[in-house]
Design a protein around this motif. Structure first.
Motif, PDB file in Angstrom:
ATOM      1  N   ASP A 244      22.017 -12.512 -46.939  1.00 47.53           N
ATOM      2  CA  ASP A 244      21.690 -10.995 -47.251  1.00 47.53           C
ATOM      3  C   ASP A 244      20.644 -10.979 -46.524  1.00 47.53           C
ATOM      4  O   ASP A 244      19.929 -10.077 -46.053  1.00 47.53           O
ATOM      5  CB  ASP A 244      22.688 -10.680 -48.248  1.00 47.53           C
ATOM      6  N   GLU A 245      19.017 -10.707 -48.149  1.00 45.17           N
ATOM      7  CA  GLU A 245      18.499 -10.888 -47.813  1.00 45.17           C
ATOM      8  C   GLU A 245      17.197 -11.042 -47.040  1.00 45.17           C
ATOM      9  O   GLU A 245      16.516 -10.238 -46.245  1.00 45.17           O
ATOM     10  CB  GLU A 245      17.366 -11.333 -49.951  1.00 45.17           C
ATOM     11  N   THR A 247      18.587 -11.356 -44.159  1.00 45.34           N
ATOM     12  CA  THR A 247      18.769 -10.936 -42.640  1.00 45.34           C
ATOM     13  C   THR A 247      18.045  -9.570 -42.943  1.00 45.34           C
ATOM     14  O   THR A 247      17.540  -8.885 -41.568  1.00 45.34           O
ATOM     15  CB  THR A 247      20.155 -10.556 -42.728  1.00 45.34           C
ATOM     16  N   LYS A 248      17.919  -8.773 -43.981  1.00 39.64           N
ATOM     17  CA  LYS A 248      17.665  -7.447 -43.929  1.00 39.64           C
ATOM     18  C   LYS A 248      16.090  -7.431 -43.743  1.00 39.64           C
ATOM     19  O   LYS A 248      15.654  -6.540 -43.841  1.00 39.64           O
ATOM     20  CB  LYS A 248      17.610  -6.605 -46.008  1.00 39.64           C
ATOM     21  N   GLU A 251      15.371  -7.379 -40.331  1.00 35.77           N
ATOM     22  CA  GLU A 251      15.772  -6.426 -39.232  1.00 35.77           C
ATOM     23  C   GLU A 251      14.674  -5.387 -40.001  1.00 35.77           C
ATOM     24  O   GLU A 251      14.189  -4.573 -39.193  1.00 35.77           O
ATOM     25  CB  GLU A 251      17.200  -6.169 -39.982  1.00 35.77           C
ATOM     26  N   SER A 252      13.795  -5.333 -41.222  1.00 33.69           N
ATOM     27  CA  SER A 252      13.049  -4.579 -41.224  1.00 33.69           C
ATOM     28  C   SER A 252      11.322  -5.025 -40.843  1.00 33.69           C
ATOM     29  O   SER A 252      11.475  -4.383 -40.766  1.00 33.69           O
ATOM     30  CB  SER A 252      12.801  -4.649 -42.620  1.00 33.69           C
TER      31      SER A 252
END
Length: 352
Positions: A244-245, A247-248, A251-252
């Motif tokens: 999850d980290e 992926t974030k 995206e950032s």
């Protein structure tokens, strides 16, 4: 559940001990905490009954005498003996106070009149671990009914998962100390059934591995340690947090790159928009620009095109030269042999 905090004269360190619940379901957690806390203060020997109380010197004819019954004890010896007795009594009373302060009001009423910390502790142990068969069955049912709710946030789910397993382990340890015969294999099954529906693929994988007797390197699930099974699920949850980290972060980075592209070169505003292809120049009658941006004669950017070079002195070309160039562009010539001279003359082709 509240905690009891205490210290002693030996140092200023405060120690917190969890209180024993009315239903004694935190006995497995309470026992090691109070043992280590009281042991660090020199009180545990009083609870175990191994601390030896010092005795006063015998009095003969009003005079304290040594153990031989003849020699008179000096004032210094008497003072040392009394100091040891006072220290022992203080530790004994402190141990009793800690026990009373960490038990319920109902249980405290049963042990408050006892004369020794060991006597109090023995009564607490009997009350905590001696339960009826019906009580054990109810507690096992309570353990089997524990369920973990699912959370969309991986970090929140990981924290809740760890707390869930901690409560299950505490309840299981209580059952074992109360005389329950709940096996590790049965407890493993209870652990897996307590997980939310999102763990269904993982549980199917474990079940499939069980059929081939290769669960996490063990021969079978029945022989698998409880701690290993819990560690497996926690590691799986940690893996989801890492994904999850990542992926974030991706995206950032993509969003930041998009904002940078919109700013244009050097960050000095947005990239200029392309001209409308259907615009028609009023000066040269060509599409794609307007008169203020026209490079042709009469336009706002006359002779500023990339191919319209100036002379070495920076002067513009003559109008006559421009006219000549235009005329030259309108003419063409070709070389031919004498056999086609007649044809060329008939067609009135201008001579070069």
């Amino acid at each position: 559940m509240s905690n009891f905090t205490f210290n002693s004269n030996s140092d200023s360190t405060n120690l917190a001990v969890p209180k024993l619940c009315d239903n004694r379901n935190n006995w497995s957690n309470y026992k090691p905490h109070i043992q280590k806390a009281m042991g660090s203060k020199g009180l545990w020997r009083h609870v175990q009954g191994t601390a030896i109380a010092p005795k006063l010197y015998a009095i003969v004819n009003g005079i304290p005498v040594l153990p031989d019954g003849k020699s008179e004890a000096t004032e210094e010896q008497v003072e040392v003996k009394e100091t040891r007795i006072i220290k022992f009594d203080k530790q004994e009373y402190l141990a009793q106070h800690v026990i009373l302060s960490t038990t319920s009001t109902c249980l405290g009423a049963k042990i408050k009149d006892m004369k020794a910390a060991k006597e109090m502790w023995d009564a607490i142990k009997v009350d905590a671990i001696t339960k009826s068969t019906l009580y054990l069955l109810d507690t096992e049912d309570q353990l089997a009914s524990m369920k973990l709710s699912n959370s969309d946030d991986p970090k929140t789910h990981l924290a809740e998962l760890k707390q869930h397993f901690q409560l299950m382990l505490q309840c299981h340890n209580n059952l074992i100390q109360m005389g329950s015969t709940l096996s590790d294999s049965r407890f493993n099954t209870i652990i897996m059934s307590s997980l939310p529906e999102s763990y269904r693929p993982t549980l199917q994988m474990i079940t499939a591995a069980e059929r081939t007797s290769t669960v996490l390197g063990t021969s079978s699930l029945k022989k698998m340690k409880v701690d290993d099974l819990i560690a497996f699920f926690i590691e799986d949850a940690q893996h989801h947090v890492i994904n999850d980290e990542c992926t974030k972060s991706a995206e950032s980075a993509l969003a930041a790159h998009g904002k940078k592209w919109k700013k244009g070169k050097g960050g000095q505003g947005k990239k200029p928009e392309k001209p409308e292809l259907d615009e028609l120049c009023d000066n040269c009658n060509r599409p794609g620009h307007t008169k203020p941006n026209c490079w042709s004669k009469g336009g706002g950017k006359e002779e500023q095109g990339p191919r319209q070079k100036k002379s070495k002195k920076g002067e513009k070309k003559d109008e006559s030269a421009s006219v000549a160039e235009v005329k030259d562009e309108e003419l063409f010539a070709f070389t031919c042999t004498s056999d086609y001279v007649t044809v060329a003359e008939a067609l009135q082709v201008p001579k070069s």
